[in-house]
Design a protein around this motif. Structure first.
Motif, short mmCIF file in Angstrom:
data_model
loop_
_atom_site.label_atom_id
_atom_site.label_comp_id
_atom_site.label_asym_id
_atom_site.label_seq_id
_atom_site.Cartn_x
_atom_site.Cartn_y
_atom_site.Cartn_z
N LEU A 411 0.86 -1.23 0.07
CA LEU A 411 -0.05 -0.01 -0.03
C LEU A 411 1.08 1.16 0.08
O LEU A 411 1.70 1.47 0.64
N ALA A 412 0.64 2.09 -0.88
CA ALA A 412 1.45 3.61 -1.04
C ALA A 412 0.43 4.41 -0.49
O ALA A 412 -0.72 4.88 -0.88
N VAL A 413 1.12 5.49 0.34
CA VAL A 413 0.40 6.57 0.85
C VAL A 413 1.39 7.89 0.16
O VAL A 413 2.62 8.16 0.40
N PRO A 414 0.92 8.59 -0.59
CA PRO A 414 1.63 9.76 -1.10
C PRO A 414 1.56 10.92 -0.52
O PRO A 414 0.74 11.13 0.68
N GLY A 415 2.45 11.83 -0.60
CA GLY A 415 2.47 13.23 0.16
C GLY A 415 3.20 13.17 1.61
O GLY A 415 2.89 14.05 2.06
N THR A 416 3.94 12.32 1.73
CA THR A 416 4.55 12.00 3.07
C THR A 416 6.02 12.27 3.33
O THR A 416 6.73 12.11 4.24
N GLY A 417 6.52 13.36 2.33
CA GLY A 417 7.83 13.98 2.46
C GLY A 417 8.15 14.88 3.57
O GLY A 417 9.14 14.81 4.03
N ALA A 418 7.02 15.47 3.85
CA ALA A 418 7.30 16.77 4.56
C ALA A 418 6.71 16.39 6.29
O ALA A 418 5.68 15.75 6.32
N TYR A 419 7.79 16.33 7.20
CA TYR A 419 7.30 16.25 8.56
C TYR A 419 7.03 14.66 9.09
O TYR A 419 6.80 14.38 10.08
N CYS A 420 6.82 13.87 8.27
CA CYS A 420 6.48 12.47 8.65
C CYS A 420 7.81 11.81 9.07
O CYS A 420 7.90 11.27 10.34
#
Length: 461
Positions: A411-420
């Motif tokens: 499963l892939a969750v996009p938009g996780t580059g910032a603060y994760c």
């Protein structure tokens, strides 16, 4: 909630927009706005990034893992640099920082802001030019300030009278004149979550404009003539889509510029309007392009300078999330699928709030897709949850996934580059995931996965 209530919930979600998936075709579709630019579905239906199949990435590096599309990241750096070609573009390191990212930022010609001694250490040990660094923070220690001064950090953003005194003493002792900006709290209500709105009066950052502290700080620095006051700084918050807040902020900060000029005959040469530019996490988000942001912000500042008869200062901005946020997705493996009384299915993955606290902390919304294959099944309403011992351990609150999603699926969750990764923790003693950068069919590890040995190394028994 019974069947008729569950049906109403499905209907409500279905009216939220085209990104809320409802057909088998939609379940497999990728909305380009949400994903790194090189992500596609390959012939077998699996996602590829930078020409590499995610199944290969998972096999080599395991899950969960943050996957950085290096081409996308570099392209977003270039987009901001080109749009703000006559400005200083500072990458906001708090969004995500490691030495590989520092190297890319340097190569792409951006500046870099840091907000702790640790972030400063990452930048300096990676060889970033110190004159292109900005140093933030509301409670910098004497040791941190000393290191910044001795390293030659280009801009220190001062946040309190105590910090001005500390920095002045350090500068006097060393016979240097560090460049500083004053962080101004402008009283702007940013339309974002309370915890990431940073310009209203009742919070910890900056000098109050309304109360006169900002003017007093500027006059103190000018009169003592030890620090080099380069300009003013304002940051109104994060995940902002409406530039109206920047307009109000610029007007108020430039009004302070006029007061300083009238009081001491000094026109400050720089103005930093911070960052906070929003990105798309779901189909409901509509972020502005860097070119549009640049055009609007320049126009705002030019109009205000003309009205106040001020020389146009050199502008700075601080995008972090807007550069790295969309360039990364998180890859998980499904462990269990549980139907709850016909309301929705709970899809549990092998990570959770330890690698993405934003859903629990900020009520953030995310999208997701089955990444290892395409599916011909119809959609089912799902909530993607983590493995931690918390009912609030939610990764994606609501998404339509294929009804045949099963243990072992990626499963892939996009938009996780910032603060994760930046805010990741070891809750429940879970090791933090790696960061894998992919470019031109090749993957490289830029932050390795933590191990149990790492967790135990600090435990003195």
């Amino acid at each position: 909630m019974r069947a008729h209530e569950a049906g109403a919930l499905h209907a409500d979600i279905g009216h939220r927009g085209p990104g809320w998936l409802r057909t088998p075709e939609d379940v497999n579709a990728l909305m380009p706005l949400l994903w790194p630019r090189t992500v596609t579905r390959g012939d077998a239906g699996a996602l590829t990034v930078g020409g590499l199949d995610v199944r290969e990435i998972a096999e080599e590096y395991g899950t969960p893992a943050y996957i950085l599309d290096e081409a996308d990241f570099r392209a977003r750096c270039r987009d901001f640099r080109a749009a703000f070609d006559d400005c200083d573009v500072y990458y906001a390191g708090k969004a995500f920082l490691c030495r590989a990212v520092v190297g890319i930022i340097a190569e792409e010609g951006l500046f870099l802001d840091v907000c702790s001694g640790g972030e400063l250490a990452v930048a300096l040990t990676a060889g970033f030019p110190p004159e292109r660094l900005g140093f933030h923070g509301n409670n910098k220690s004497v040791a941190e300030l000393t290191r910044a001064v001795e390293a030659g950090v280009g801009r220190i953003i001062v946040d309190s009278f105590h910090e001005i005194d500390r920095l002045t003493a350090i500068a006097r002792e060393r016979g240097v004149r560090p460049g500083v900006l004053i962080r101004v709290t402008v009283g702007v209500e940013a339309h974002t979550h309370e915890y990431i709105a940073t310009a209203h009066e009742d919070q910890k950052f900056g000098f109050s404009l309304a109360g006169g502290a900002a003017l007093a700080a500027a006059l103190k620095i000018i009169d003592e003539d030890v620090l080099d006051l380069r300009g003013l700084h304002s940051h109104i918050g994060s995940q902002i889509f409406d530039t109206g807040g920047f307009e109000v902020s610029a007007r108020r900060v430039l009004g302070l510029q006029s007061q300083i000029r009238d009081a001491r005959g000094v026109e400050l040469p720089e103005l930093d309007l911070g960052g906070g530019f929003g990105i798309a996490y779901t189909s409901q988000d509509d972020p502005a392009e860097p070119g549009d942001l640049a055009k609007r912000i320049r126009k705002i500042v030019e109009d205000e300078c003309e009205a106040d008869r001020l020389t146009m200062p050199r502008l700075s901005i601080e995008p972090g999330r807007a550069i790295v946020g969309p360039a990364v997705f998180t890859l998980y493996e499904v462990g269990t699928v549980k139907d709850v009384d016909g309301i929705r299915s709970y899809v549990s993955v092998d990570g959770g709030m330890s690698d993405n606290i934003r859903t629990a902390l900020y009520d953030a919304s995310y999208s997701c897709t089955v990444a290892g294959r395409a599916s011909a099944a119809g959609p089912m309403l799902a909530r993607v949850v983590g493995k931690h011992c918390e009912a609030g351990d939610i990764v994606v609150k609501d998404e339509f996934l294929p009804a045949d999603v099963q243990p072992g699926d990626l499963l892939a969750v996009p938009g996780t580059g910032a603060y994760c990764r930046s805010m990741a923790s070891n809750y429940n003693h879970v090791p933090r995931p790696p960061v894998v950068a992919v470019a031109e069919g090749t993957a490289r590890l830029v932050v390795r996965r933590e191990t149990e040995d790492d967790l135990l190394a600090l435990d003195m028994g």
